[in-house]
Design a protein around this motif. Sequence first.
Motif, PDB file in Angstrom:
ATOM      1  N   UNK A   1       0.834  -1.206   0.000  1.00 23.25           N
ATOM      2  CA  UNK A   1       0.000   0.000   0.000  1.00 23.25           C
ATOM      3  C   UNK A   1       0.868   1.255   0.000  1.00 23.25           C
ATOM      4  N   UNK A   2       1.920   1.253   0.806  1.00 25.41           N
ATOM      5  CA  UNK A   2       2.838   2.383   0.876  1.00 25.41           C
ATOM      6  C   UNK A   2       3.513   2.605  -0.477  1.00 25.41           C
ATOM      7  N   UNK A   3       4.048   1.535  -1.057  1.00 30.21           N
ATOM      8  CA  UNK A   3       4.751   1.653  -2.342  1.00 30.21           C
ATOM      9  C   UNK A   3       3.812   2.173  -3.423  1.00 30.21           C
ATOM     10  N   UNK A   4       2.582   1.682  -3.423  1.00 31.48           N
ATOM     11  CA  UNK A   4       1.613   2.123  -4.435  1.00 31.48           C
ATOM     12  C   UNK A   4       1.304   3.612  -4.283  1.00 31.48           C
ATOM     13  N   UNK A   5       1.073   4.062  -3.055  1.00 32.33           N
ATOM     14  CA  UNK A   5       0.770   5.477  -2.821  1.00 32.33           C
ATOM     15  C   UNK A   5       1.974   6.358  -3.163  1.00 32.33           C
ATOM     16  N   UNK A   6       3.143   5.937  -2.731  1.00 35.52           N
ATOM     17  CA  UNK A   6       4.374   6.707  -2.963  1.00 35.52           C
ATOM     18  C   UNK A   6       4.669   6.786  -4.456  1.00 35.52           C
ATOM     19  N   UNK A   7       4.577   5.659  -5.140  1.00 36.62           N
ATOM     20  CA  UNK A   7       4.856   5.626  -6.578  1.00 36.62           C
ATOM     21  C   UNK A   7       3.833   6.463  -7.351  1.00 36.62           C
ATOM     22  N   UNK A   8       2.578   6.409  -6.932  1.00 40.41           N
ATOM     23  CA  UNK A   8       1.547   7.198  -7.609  1.00 40.41           C
ATOM     24  C   UNK A   8       1.795   8.691  -7.475  1.00 40.41           C
ATOM     25  N   UNK A   9       2.190   9.118  -6.288  1.00 37.84           N
ATOM     26  CA  UNK A   9       2.480  10.539  -6.079  1.00 37.84           C
ATOM     27  C   UNK A   9       3.718  10.951  -6.881  1.00 37.84           C
ATOM     28  N   UNK A  10       4.743  10.103  -6.834  1.00 39.46           N
ATOM     29  CA  UNK A  10       5.968  10.388  -7.596  1.00 39.46           C
ATOM     30  C   UNK A  10       5.670  10.432  -9.091  1.00 39.46           C
ATOM     31  N   UNK A  11       4.835   9.523  -9.580  1.00 36.85           N
ATOM     32  CA  UNK A  11       4.506   9.484 -11.009  1.00 36.85           C
ATOM     33  C   UNK A  11       3.832  10.776 -11.448  1.00 36.85           C
ATOM     34  N   UNK A  12       2.938  11.313 -10.610  1.00 35.94           N
ATOM     35  CA  UNK A  12       2.273  12.578 -10.942  1.00 35.94           C
ATOM     36  C   UNK A  12       3.296  13.708 -11.003  1.00 35.94           C
TER      37      UNK A  12
ATOM     38  N   UNK B   1      13.071  16.153  -3.089  1.00 39.33           N
ATOM     39  CA  UNK B   1      12.965  16.892  -1.815  1.00 39.33           C
ATOM     40  C   UNK B   1      11.497  17.020  -1.399  1.00 39.33           C
ATOM     41  N   UNK B   2      10.648  17.386  -2.352  1.00 41.61           N
ATOM     42  CA  UNK B   2       9.224  17.539  -2.058  1.00 41.61           C
ATOM     43  C   UNK B   2       8.606  16.211  -1.656  1.00 41.61           C
ATOM     44  N   UNK B   3       8.930  15.157  -2.367  1.00 37.61           N
ATOM     45  CA  UNK B   3       8.411  13.828  -2.047  1.00 37.61           C
ATOM     46  C   UNK B   3       8.855  13.403  -0.647  1.00 37.61           C
ATOM     47  N   UNK B   4      10.080  13.720  -0.294  1.00 35.40           N
ATOM     48  CA  UNK B   4      10.589  13.416   1.051  1.00 35.40           C
ATOM     49  C   UNK B   4       9.804  14.202   2.103  1.00 35.40           C
ATOM     50  N   UNK B   5       9.587  15.488   1.863  1.00 34.53           N
ATOM     51  CA  UNK B   5       8.850  16.319   2.824  1.00 34.53           C
ATOM     52  C   UNK B   5       7.434  15.793   3.032  1.00 34.53           C
ATOM     53  N   UNK B   6       6.784  15.403   1.947  1.00 34.44           N
ATOM     54  CA  UNK B   6       5.439  14.846   2.043  1.00 34.44           C
ATOM     55  C   UNK B   6       5.478  13.530   2.826  1.00 34.44           C
TER      56      UNK B   6
ATOM     57  N   UNK C   1       7.651  12.341   5.098  1.00 33.39           N
ATOM     58  CA  UNK C   1       8.061  12.368   6.512  1.00 33.39           C
ATOM     59  C   UNK C   1       7.279  13.397   7.335  1.00 33.39           C
ATOM     60  N   UNK C   2       6.315  14.024   6.722  1.00 31.66           N
ATOM     61  CA  UNK C   2       5.583  15.124   7.364  1.00 31.66           C
ATOM     62  C   UNK C   2       5.147  14.813   8.796  1.00 31.66           C
ATOM     63  N   UNK C   3       4.642  13.620   9.046  1.00 25.53           N
ATOM     64  CA  UNK C   3       4.118  13.279  10.367  1.00 25.53           C
ATOM     65  C   UNK C   3       5.037  12.356  11.158  1.00 25.53           C
ATOM     66  N   UNK C   4       6.294  12.281  10.768  1.00 25.57           N
ATOM     67  CA  UNK C   4       7.262  11.432  11.465  1.00 25.57           C
ATOM     68  C   UNK C   4       8.314  12.273  12.159  1.00 25.57           C
ATOM     69  N   UNK C   5       8.832  11.754  13.264  1.00 29.14           N
ATOM     70  CA  UNK C   5       9.954  12.401  13.932  1.00 29.14           C
ATOM     71  C   UNK C   5      11.235  11.992  13.211  1.00 29.14           C
ATOM     72  N   UNK C   6      12.317  12.735  13.395  1.00 28.02           N
ATOM     73  CA  UNK C   6      13.591  12.315  12.789  1.00 28.02           C
ATOM     74  C   UNK C   6      14.007  10.905  13.210  1.00 28.02           C
ATOM     75  N   UNK C   7      13.758  10.537  14.466  1.00 28.40           N
ATOM     76  CA  UNK C   7      14.087   9.176  14.916  1.00 28.40           C
ATOM     77  C   UNK C   7      13.251   8.131  14.183  1.00 28.40           C
ATOM     78  N   UNK C   8      11.973   8.416  13.968  1.00 30.41           N
ATOM     79  CA  UNK C   8      11.117   7.482  13.233  1.00 30.41           C
ATOM     80  C   UNK C   8      11.596   7.318  11.795  1.00 30.41           C
ATOM     81  N   UNK C   9      12.044   8.405  11.186  1.00 35.14           N
ATOM     82  CA  UNK C   9      12.568   8.340   9.822  1.00 35.14           C
ATOM     83  C   UNK C   9      13.794   7.424   9.795  1.00 35.14           C
ATOM     84  N   UNK C  10      14.692   7.590  10.761  1.00 27.84           N
ATOM     85  CA  UNK C  10      15.902   6.756  10.820  1.00 27.84           C
ATOM     86  C   UNK C  10      15.558   5.284  11.015  1.00 27.84           C
ATOM     87  N   UNK C  11      14.656   4.984  11.944  1.00 32.47           N
ATOM     88  CA  UNK C  11      14.268   3.594  12.209  1.00 32.47           C
ATOM     89  C   UNK C  11      13.579   3.000  10.980  1.00 32.47           C
TER      90      UNK C  11
END
Length: 159
Positions: free
Chosen positions: A24-35, A120-125, A127-137
């Motif tokens: 589900x994550x890959x599909x959503x991420x790829x769809x946003x990136x494709x747009x 950069x924009x895709x990354x910001x979108x 990680x928007x609701x994650x802490x830096x530690x959550x991103x690392x994990x």
Amino acid sequence: MSDTTAPELPNTARHGRLGYAIFQLARAHRGHAAAMLRALNLHPGQELLLMQLFDHDGRTQAELLERVGRDHSTVSKSLRRMQEAGLLTRTPAPHDRRAMVVSLTDAGRALQEPIAGMWRTLEQVSVRDLTPDQVEVFTACAHIIEKSVRDHSRQTPFG
């Protein structure tokens, strides 16, 4: 924090919750990136080839194939489309006339900053609701899962 309610899990996937979440994550991420790529007149995967050429222009087609981890026909088709769009050239290698050297044109080079901005924009979108530690994990876990899947894919599909 935004809504973190997971979509309803199909019964068939009840023993594969992680895999279904990844799908589900890959599909959503790829769809946003494709747009975002469409706005740059690119197809998904073409940016990965361009990114390899931004780092080292003049790679052989075989090197690109190995670095992006896609099949030969997909890479060949993408390179042909990109050549037709004026983003790159393909010429026989001086050391081996059967090998093709792929080089960026000025139009291809001009996409470096727009593609970097897209990532950069895709990354910001993402990680928007994650802490830096959550991103690392998450990143560490994603690499472990990817390695496990790649190692296992060399074996039988259901083994």
